[in-house]
Design an enzyme around this catalytic site. Structure first.
Site, PDB file in Angstrom:
ATOM      1  N   ARG A 122      44.565  74.507  18.576  1.00 52.11           N
ATOM      2  CA  ARG A 122      45.238  73.526  17.719  1.00 52.11           C
ATOM      3  C   ARG A 122      46.752  73.663  17.848  1.00 52.11           C
ATOM      4  NH1 ARG A 122      43.931  75.144  12.577  1.00 52.11           N
ATOM      5  NH2 ARG A 122      45.279  73.517  11.809  1.00 52.11           N
ATOM      6  N   LYS A 187      41.108  86.115  12.941  1.00 54.09           N
ATOM      7  CA  LYS A 187      40.453  84.917  13.485  1.00 54.09           C
ATOM      8  C   LYS A 187      39.193  85.286  14.273  1.00 54.09           C
ATOM      9  CE  LYS A 187      41.503  80.490  15.196  1.00 54.09           C
ATOM     10  NZ  LYS A 187      42.425  79.423  14.889  1.00 54.09           N
ATOM     11  N   ARG A 322      50.337  84.145  -0.690  1.00 47.82           N
ATOM     12  CA  ARG A 322      51.718  84.102  -1.167  1.00 47.82           C
ATOM     13  C   ARG A 322      52.323  85.504  -1.135  1.00 47.82           C
ATOM     14  NH1 ARG A 322      52.133  80.889  -6.373  1.00 47.82           N
ATOM     15  NH2 ARG A 322      52.104  82.795  -7.574  1.00 47.82           N
TER      16      ARG A 322
END
Ligand code: BTN
Length: 324
Positions: A122, A187, A322
């Site tokens: 991607r 991943k 975050r």
């Protein structure tokens, strides 16, 4: 003579094979065997040599095999599998099918390869695709409606991959919006949908899936993000042919359901596997980033982010936890 493919087929069992025996069986010189071994190593296979015993793969590898794949597909899926092309090497299984689609290839056509020399990821990234036991799979599917109806398809595809992993007994993986499959935050698999067609339809979708099954350290050095493979996640190496057969069955079920009902029926499972649900995250976009609490996805596949008590939706961006 091309010896790499037969050499790999002999070594795939993970046992020792002497150089002498290999040269006899392949009817080539000992130095050609040696050259072949070096080439296979350069392609990503982990082969070692022991004096007096010969060459051995660090782990056995199951070569891709169309008949074995079909043994693991459902009767319904078999009705939608006009062709399964299993290649030794292609540049990209997605590019291959996008090209065939231009010339009217049938919906359901599948392309698999042992190695990709220019695997696509991607956002214009490269998908590192060494030889040695991963899954590089693409399938063409023709949706009667146009591309505008396909929002959310990549998320439904991630659910289909998750269902297949669960069916073969893999645990401990999660989905990261929009369509990454992670395990332990690293991943494990990626999805790339490429779409062509007129606005009014039909739309040709090439659904490309890369799953790290057995990824060796050396070729993986080129990967620019934390990665893992099924060998580490499951502590065993699953049968690739079985995995592909189960995955094709799930993909075909998913396309059929998605075409009628969109993403909605997949949302509960998406939420169940969502790695960031109810977590504080940062969404990075090209120029800026925004922080909030991840609240899942909507029926179009957009990310729902709670910012200052209000839900905002986003169609693109890269999620990270975050920073504290
Ligand atoms: C991602 O970046 O996460 C998407 C990776 C998609 C890789 C697969 S491997 C099979 C198919 N062929 C390609 O060239 N890419 C996809």
């Amino acid at each position: 003579m091309k010896i790499l493919e037969p050499l790999f087929t002999i070594l795939a069992d993970g046992r020792f094979h002497s150089g002498e025996r290999l040269s006899q069986d392949l009817q080539v010189s000992r130095s050609s065997v040696w050259n072949g071994i070096e080439k296979l190593k350069a392609m990503g296979l982990d082969i070692y040599a022991v004096k007096g015993q010969g060459y051995k793969l660090a782990e056995p590898v199951e070569p891709l095999d169309k008949e074995k794949i079909l043994q693991s597909t459902t009767p319904e899926a078999k009705l939608h599998l006009p062709h399964i092309d299993v290649h030794w090497s292609v540049d990209s299984t997605n590019r291959y099918l996008m090209e065939l689609a231009k010339y009217g290839a049938q919906s359901g056509h599948v392309c698999l390869a042992e190695i990709q020399t220019a695997g696509r990821g991607r956002r214009g990234r490269t998908w590192i695709s060494p030889f040695g036991g991963n899954v590089y799979l693409s399938q063409l599917w023709r949706f009667q409606a146009g591309p505008a109806s396909l929002g959310g398809l990549s998320l439904a595809t991630a659910v289909a991959v998750a269902r297949a992993l669960q069916k073969i007994g893999v645990q401990g993986f999660a989905l990261k919006w929009p369509n990454d499959i992670l395990a332990g935050g690293k991943k494990l698999a990626g999805i790339l949908l490429e779409i062509s067609g007129e606005a009014a339809g039909p739309a040709n979708v090439v659904c490309g899936i890369g799953i790290n099954v057995l990824l060796n350290d050396e070729p993986a050095k080129a990967i620019d993000q934390p990665w893992t493979d099924l060998r580490h996640v499951s502590r065993t190496v699953p049968s690739r042919n079985h995995l592909v057969g189960v995955l094709l069955s799930e993909l075909i079920d998913m396309y059929i359901e998605f075409e009628t009902n969109g993403l909605t029926p997949f949302l509960p499972e998406w939420q169940q596997w969502d790695a960031y649900y109810d977590k504080p995250i940062q969404l990075s976009m090209q120029e800026n980033s925004i922080q909030g609490i991840a609240r899942g996805v909507d029926a179009q596949g957009a990310l729902k982010l709670e910012v200052g008590g209000k839900i905002r939706t986003f169609y693109s961006g890269e999620i990270s936890l975050r920073p504290l």
